[in-house]
Enzyme design. Structure first.
Site, PDB file in Angstrom:
ATOM      1  N   HIS A 105       0.841  -1.208   0.000  1.00 46.90           N
ATOM      2  CA  HIS A 105       0.000   0.000   0.000  1.00 46.90           C
ATOM      3  C   HIS A 105       0.868   1.247   0.000  1.00 46.90           C
ATOM      4  O   HIS A 105       0.699   2.138  -0.836  1.00 46.90           O
ATOM      5  CB  HIS A 105      -0.918  -0.018   1.225  1.00 46.90           C
ATOM      6  N   GLU A 106       1.810   1.313   0.955  1.00 46.76           N
ATOM      7  CA  GLU A 106       2.652   2.500   1.062  1.00 46.76           C
ATOM      8  C   GLU A 106       3.618   2.606  -0.113  1.00 46.76           C
ATOM      9  O   GLU A 106       3.872   3.706  -0.618  1.00 46.76           O
ATOM     10  CB  GLU A 106       3.419   2.482   2.385  1.00 46.76           C
TER      11      GLU A 106
ATOM     12  N   HIS B 296       2.004   4.229  -3.093  1.00 43.68           N
ATOM     13  CA  HIS B 296       1.999   5.698  -3.014  1.00 43.68           C
ATOM     14  C   HIS B 296       3.338   6.256  -3.484  1.00 43.68           C
ATOM     15  O   HIS B 296       3.400   7.221  -4.253  1.00 43.68           O
ATOM     16  CB  HIS B 296       1.749   6.154  -1.574  1.00 43.68           C
TER      17      HIS B 296
END
Length: 225
Positions: A21-22, A25
């Protein structure tokens, strides 16, 4: 069930979910022109660069052991300088959407992988199946939760980027207080409501219903229903 076995079927899916997820980004920000996360080493699939000892491991673990009806956790946010993006407004939306999109993708991969469990040795199959099941659930929860339209969650930043400037300023101003507001809505408000015999857990109910619907859709689309 042995405590170490329980940890193994939850920790691996959690680490993969929050790391990807991170990282999503960070990769999206770098692709769209911002090198901030890249210079800090956060554009990486190494979980040690993203996990927060309390938010990623201890808090979800305590809620799991306490049989909490709602699993909550977080990783270290990837730093993004939205002004450095080639198109700051649209870039903010795309960078924010990259995290939940990655989690939905991981959930679909986990669901598709259910079909491969039958080819594993009998000893390994149940463990793998539980990991995949938890991966599906955790990734959908993380995606749906982060799409809640409150900054600094991804959904809040998507809303700010899509709304006209006049309307987007109000939610943007809430960003410094967003996590406190969220904790209040998820935990404090339901506790207060229970004192007056009122059900004030509407945010948890909404996330739970949305999560269940998305999981059912993914299982249906991947041939598991």
């Amino acid at each position: 069930m042995d405590i170490f076995y329980t940890i193994s079927i939850w920790l691996i899916p959690v680490l993969i979910a929050v790391t990807f997820h991170e990282a999503a980004h960070g990769y999206a920000a770098r692709f769209l022109g911002d090198e901030t996360a890249s210079k800090l080493g956060r554009v990486s699939l190494n979980p040690l660069r993203h996990i927060d000892p309390f938010g990623t491991v201890l808090l979800p673990g305590l809620l799991l052991l306490a049989r909490s009806p709602f699993l909550f956790g977080y990783a270290k946010p990837v730093p993004v300088n939205f002004r450095a993006l080639r198109n700051p407004r649209i870039g903010m939306v795309l960078v924010a959407a990259a995290g939940p999109a990655m989690n939905f993708g991981l959930a679909i991969v986990a669901a598709l992988s259910f079909h491969l469990v039958v080819y594993l040795p009998v000893v390994a199959a149940p463990w793998a199946a539980l990991n995949l099941k938890n991966a599906l659930v955790i990734n959908v929860i993380l995606a749906v939760f982060n799409l809640f339209p409150l900054p600094p969650l991804d959904g809040g930043r998507i809303a700010v980027g899509l709304l006209p400037n006049v309307l987007g300023k109000r939610p943007a101003q809430l960003e410094p207080y967003g996590m406190m507001i969220l904790i209040g809505l998820l935990f404090v408000l339901p506790i207060l409501g229970a004192q007056f015999r009122m059900d004030l857990g509407f945010v948890s109910h909404f996330i739970s219903i949305a999560t269940g619907a998305v999981i059912k859709l993914i299982l249906l689309l991947t041939g598991n229903l």
